[in-house]
Design a protein around this motif. Structure first.
Motif, PDB file in Angstrom:
ATOM      1  N   ILE A 141       5.632   0.115   2.444  1.00 62.04           N
ATOM      2  CA  ILE A 141       6.043   1.198   1.943  1.00 62.04           C
ATOM      3  C   ILE A 141       5.374   2.547   2.215  1.00 62.04           C
ATOM      4  N   ASN A 161       7.069   5.610   3.777  1.00 55.54           N
ATOM      5  CA  ASN A 161       6.978   6.729   3.038  1.00 55.54           C
ATOM      6  C   ASN A 161       6.365   8.034   4.057  1.00 55.54           C
ATOM      7  N   VAL A 173      12.894   3.827  -1.895  1.00 49.87           N
ATOM      8  CA  VAL A 173      11.757   3.368  -1.587  1.00 49.87           C
ATOM      9  C   VAL A 173      10.755   3.287  -2.756  1.00 49.87           C
ATOM     10  N   ALA A 174      10.796   4.467  -3.544  1.00 49.17           N
ATOM     11  CA  ALA A 174       9.951   4.393  -4.837  1.00 49.17           C
ATOM     12  C   ALA A 174      10.182   3.128  -5.731  1.00 49.17           C
ATOM     13  N   LYS A 224       9.243  -0.054  -4.392  1.00 48.17           N
ATOM     14  CA  LYS A 224       7.579  -0.289  -4.588  1.00 48.17           C
ATOM     15  C   LYS A 224       7.246  -0.936  -5.951  1.00 48.17           C
TER      16      LYS A 224
HETATM   17  C1  LIG Z   1       5.283   9.098  -0.952  1.00 45.27           C
HETATM   18  O1  LIG Z   1       4.506  10.112  -0.601  1.00 45.27           O
HETATM   19  C2  LIG Z   1       4.301  10.974  -1.494  1.00 45.27           C
HETATM   20  C3  LIG Z   1       3.497  12.291  -0.837  1.00 45.27           C
HETATM   21  O2  LIG Z   1       2.148  11.642  -0.528  1.00 45.27           O
HETATM   22  C4  LIG Z   1       3.985  10.694  -2.744  1.00 45.27           C
HETATM   23  O3  LIG Z   1       4.044  11.741  -3.811  1.00 45.27           O
HETATM   24  C5  LIG Z   1       4.942   9.567  -3.205  1.00 45.27           C
HETATM   25  O4  LIG Z   1       4.496   9.156  -4.580  1.00 45.27           O
HETATM   26  C6  LIG Z   1       4.808   8.493  -2.223  1.00 45.27           C
HETATM   27  N1  LIG Z   1       5.852   7.409  -2.660  1.00 45.27           N
HETATM   28  C7  LIG Z   1       5.696   6.245  -2.588  1.00 45.27           C
HETATM   29  C8  LIG Z   1       7.110   5.117  -3.028  1.00 45.27           C
HETATM   30  O5  LIG Z   1       4.906   5.696  -2.302  1.00 45.27           O
END
Ligand SMILES: *[C@@H]1O[C@H](CO)[C@@H](O)[C@H](O)[C@H]1NC(C)=O
Ligand SMILES: *[C@@H]1O[C@H](CO)[C@@H](O)[C@H](O)[C@H]1NC(C)=O
Ligand SMILES: *[C@@H]1O[C@H](CO)[C@@H](O)[C@H](O)[C@H]1NC(C)=O
Ligand SMILES: *[C@@H]1O[C@H](CO)[C@@H](O)[C@H](O)[C@H]1NC(C)=O
Ligand SMILES: *[C@@H]1O[C@H](CO)[C@@H](O)[C@H](O)[C@H]1NC(C)=O
Ligand SMILES: *[C@@H]1O[C@H](CO)[C@@H](O)[C@H](O)[C@H]1NC(C)=O
Length: 665
Positions: free
Chosen positions: A55, A59, A90-91, A94
């Motif tokens: 992930i 990301n 992706v979020a 996760k």
């Molecule tokens: C991806 O990276 C961004 C910036 O660092 C962060 O805000 C976000 O939570 C991350 N997303 C995931 C799914 O890890």
């Protein structure tokens, strides 16, 4: 006595162990059932550390992909085709818990596929194409003489299957029901009335919705069917996604078919439902069989399966090009793992530095030979090299360049052969040219009309800053200003922060940042092109099945005719199914980061030809959309002759740009 008992116990416990280990049960077998294969693939629980790492990598890489925010809702005409918020996916992934690691991968994989972008994809060598499922019955979409179209089992199906799967043909012969048993050959060419009891196009469209890779729906429909292409060593046969699946998720398919010349009195006993259908029709239940992938690593049990196929190897990740140990470690690397999913022949690492634009796909490039009876028997010019073949048709005025890729083993020889071949065609009297295509790179570089820009996120900005301060004295990195030219095609100096002034945009409600417009680096070509075109543009036709695009010439600006072969008559066809400027993949970007799973991304975004201010979305539809028929399907020379007769005929005018012309034979 005691000894005997002991060995019995050992035997029993071994048997239990192999049942408990579904991977051990299939280890060393070339062919297994899809069920056996997926029992192994689904047997690994999610490892939270690995999941989090994947992930994170995704990301961190996505900000380098130019189109993420555009893809949330693509501009017309692809607004219905591309509407995926991959960052949100992706979020969500996760936060989701999965019953197995393979479930996790499938969710991630299909989210990326929904972008319908062959340059932004994710693959896992642990699962993708580990076991490829095949059917011996590839399908084609054919037009009858009255113009009506229907799905058929490819006329060459048995010929292809018996040559490629000699060790499985008997299994399929035996699995055919009733008096079809042993008569697989008689299915070739049969009309397919239903797939799993429904109109065949329901299956075609279901596949088009998930397969990804191309924006155009018509192009994704066509992926279901078999086709041919030019490989480095010969013409190859692509089974199509009905007969080839990269994950072992389907066990069998029900086909309701009408064989060629079948009479209404033909009685076929099938195991079920036979009274529901007229007797001329048959329900044919054909099982998929899964073959161990050609790039998969042997294993003996679950543990070695994972150790050999699922961990990082050299080349999966990037490395620090200024760290001597890392450089030495990579010095002997001939082909990085990403090459397996690249839709081009294997090329050397030096040519990998060229601005190549290549589509990634989990289906490896086909190495199935096009059957002999389908091969062109037309004259082949000796100037032909690898994926570029020059033919002269029997009419002696139509030359053909069959171009299977824009990459070949020796790039210099490849470029030379392209020029020599075209000149030789001319010399032999050809006045018109059919180009049968294609993928794209410098030889057909974006700058043949397209400027590009790259995404200028904060990490990219930082990398360039470091390089400005001297972090890349050897000028080895892609972010080094010296690699690029500004939009007047003047090279940037080492101290220029070439991502600035950054262009700030809001796209689909998301703030985004891009570099200023970039020029091109390809020209001057290593080999001087002729002063003027060898062929009158009006006498050039570019033929594709929508999967490929040729930028060599500017088709719509110079009267070059564009032709899509195959495809449903009610669905608009596109001769370029995917947008892209220059693409790269995770290891490349990771190398950029370090010097300070494979994820493919579009690194430079191509601007449109028609509206140079906006990203390139789509080319106009092709001038011609020609249907395939039983007598020409998958026969290159027949298709070229048919195309020449349709598109070069003097009384035919290319259609208006908003609707493709369709001609029936
Ligand atoms: C991806 O990276 C961004 C910036 O660092 C962060 O805000 C976000 O939570 C991350 N997303 C995931 C799914 O890890
Ligand atoms: C993998 O196994 C196959 C079949 O058992 C064998 O033919 C092949 O040589 C093995 N490959 C390697 C690299 O060991
Ligand atoms: C179908 O019938 C025609 C006419 O009898 C014959 O020429 C042809 O070979 C037959 N095709 C097949 C596949 O049996
Ligand atoms: C490509 O071919 C040329 C001419 O035959 C040769 O000089 C060159 O070394 C080759 N390049 C590679 C990378 O093999
Ligand atoms: C490109 O660079 C040259 C040399 O610095 C400069 O003269 C030219 O104006 C630049 N072009 C653009 C579009 O910035
Ligand atoms: C774009 O935004 C960045 C960061 O906020 C800023 O430094 C830059 O000046 C902006 N670019 C333009 C052309 O305004």
């Amino acid at each position: 006595m005691r000894l005997a008992t002991l060995s019995l116990v050992l035997l029993v416990s071994r048997a239990v162990a192999s049942v408990a280990d579904p991977c051990a049960a299939i280890a060393g077998k070339k062919w297994v059932s899809p069920l056996e294969a997926r029992s192994c693939l689904f047997s690994f629980p999610v490892d939270e550390d690995i999941k989090n790492n994947i992930i994170q990598v995704v990301n961190k890489s996505l900000p380098f992909h130019t189109s993420v925010n555009y893809q949330i809702l693509a501009p017309h005409p692809f607004d219905k085709e591309v509407h995926e918020d991959i960052a949100a996916d992706v979020a969500q992934i996760k936060e989701t818990s999965y019953p197995s690691d393979f479930h996790f991968h499938l969710d991630l994989y299909s989210s990326f596929r929904r972008l319908n972008d062959g340059h932004c994809t994710i693959f896992n060598f642990c699962y993708d194409s580990l076991y490829i499922s095949y059917l011996p019955t590839p399908l084609v979409l054919l037009a009858a003489s009255d113009g009506s179209q229907s799905v058929h089992i490819a006329p060459e199906a048995f010929s292809v299957a018996s040559a490629e799967f000699p060790d499985q043909i008997e299994f399929w012969q035996d699995s055919l029901p009733g008096n079809l048993k042993g008569k697989l050959a008689s299915l070739s060419g049969a009309k397919v009335l239903k797939i799993n009891g429904k109109d065949p196009f329901i299956a075609v469209d279901e596949n088009a919705k998930v397969t990804g890779g191309y924006q155009a729906f018509g192009t994704r429909q066509n992926l279901f069917f078999s086709s041919y292409s030019r490989g480095p060593n010969g013409y190859t046969y692509n089974m199509g996604q009905f007969a080839l699946q990269i994950h072992p998720l389907t066990d069998l398919v029900d086909l309701t078919i009408q064989r060629i010349n079948s009479s209404s009195t033909e009685q076929v006993s099938v195991s079920h439902c036979d009274t529901l259908f007229p007797s001329a029709l048959m329900i044919d239940q054909i099982p998929y069989r899964s073959r161990f992938g050609s790039a998969a690593k042997n294993f003996t049990d679950r543990e070695s399966y994972r150790a050999n196929n699922c961990v990082n190897v050299r080349g999966t990740n990037g490395y620090n090009v200024y760290d001597l140990a890392s450089v030495l470690e990579h010095a002997h690397e001939t082909v990085p793992p990403v090459a397996y999913v690249e839709q081009q022949p294997t090329i050397n690492n030096q040519d990998r530095r060229r601005p190549i634009n290549v589509v990634l796909d989990a289906t490896p490039l086909s190495d199935i030979d096009l059957p002999k009876e389908l091969l062109p028997t037309t004259v082949v010019l000796p100037e032909s090299y690898s994926v570029a073949q020059f033919h002269l048709l029997p009419d002696d005025i139509t030359g053909v360049l069959a171009l299977g890729s824009f990459s070949a083993a020796n790039f210099t020889v490849f470029m030379g052969s392209l020029l020599d071949g075209l000149q030789e065609l001319k010399h032999r009297g050809a006045s018109r040219l059919i180009v049968d295509v294609v993928r794209y790179i410098c030889i057909a570089h974006p700058q043949a009309g397209l400027d590009t820009c790259t995404r200028a996120g904060s990490l990219a900005q930082l990398i360039v800053e470091k390089i400005n301060q001297g972090a890349d004295p050897g000028e080895l990195l892609s972010y080094n200003p010296s690699q690029w030219k500004n939009s007047s095609h003047v090279p940037y100096s080492l101290e220029t922060h070439w991502l600035r002034p950054t262009v700030n945009l809001t796209i689909n409600g998301h703030k985004d940042a891009f570099s200023p417009r970039l020029g091109q680096e390809c020209q001057p070509f290593e080999i001087a092109p002729p002063d003027h075109g060898l062929f009158d543009p009006q006498k050039i036709a570019i033929v594709s099945n929508g999967h490929r695009r040729l930028n060599l010439i500017e088709p719509e600006n110079q009267g070059v005719k564009t032709v899509v072969i195959g495809g449903h008559q009610d669905v608009p066809q596109q001769y370029c199914g995917v947008v892209g400027g220059q693409s790269t993949h995770f290891a490349e970007i990771d190398t950029e980061i370090k010097t300070n799973s494979v994820l493919g991304i579009t690194w430079r975004l191509g601007f449109g030809l028609n509206d140079p201010k906006e990203p390139e979305v789509a080319r106009p539809p092709p001038d011609f959309s020609l249907p395939l028929t039983m007598s020409i399907v998958n026969k290159p020379a027949e298709i070229w002759a048919y195309t020449a007769s349709m598109v070069f005929s003097t009384d035919v005018v290319a259609g208006p740009t908003d609707s493709a012309q369709v001609y029936f034979p």
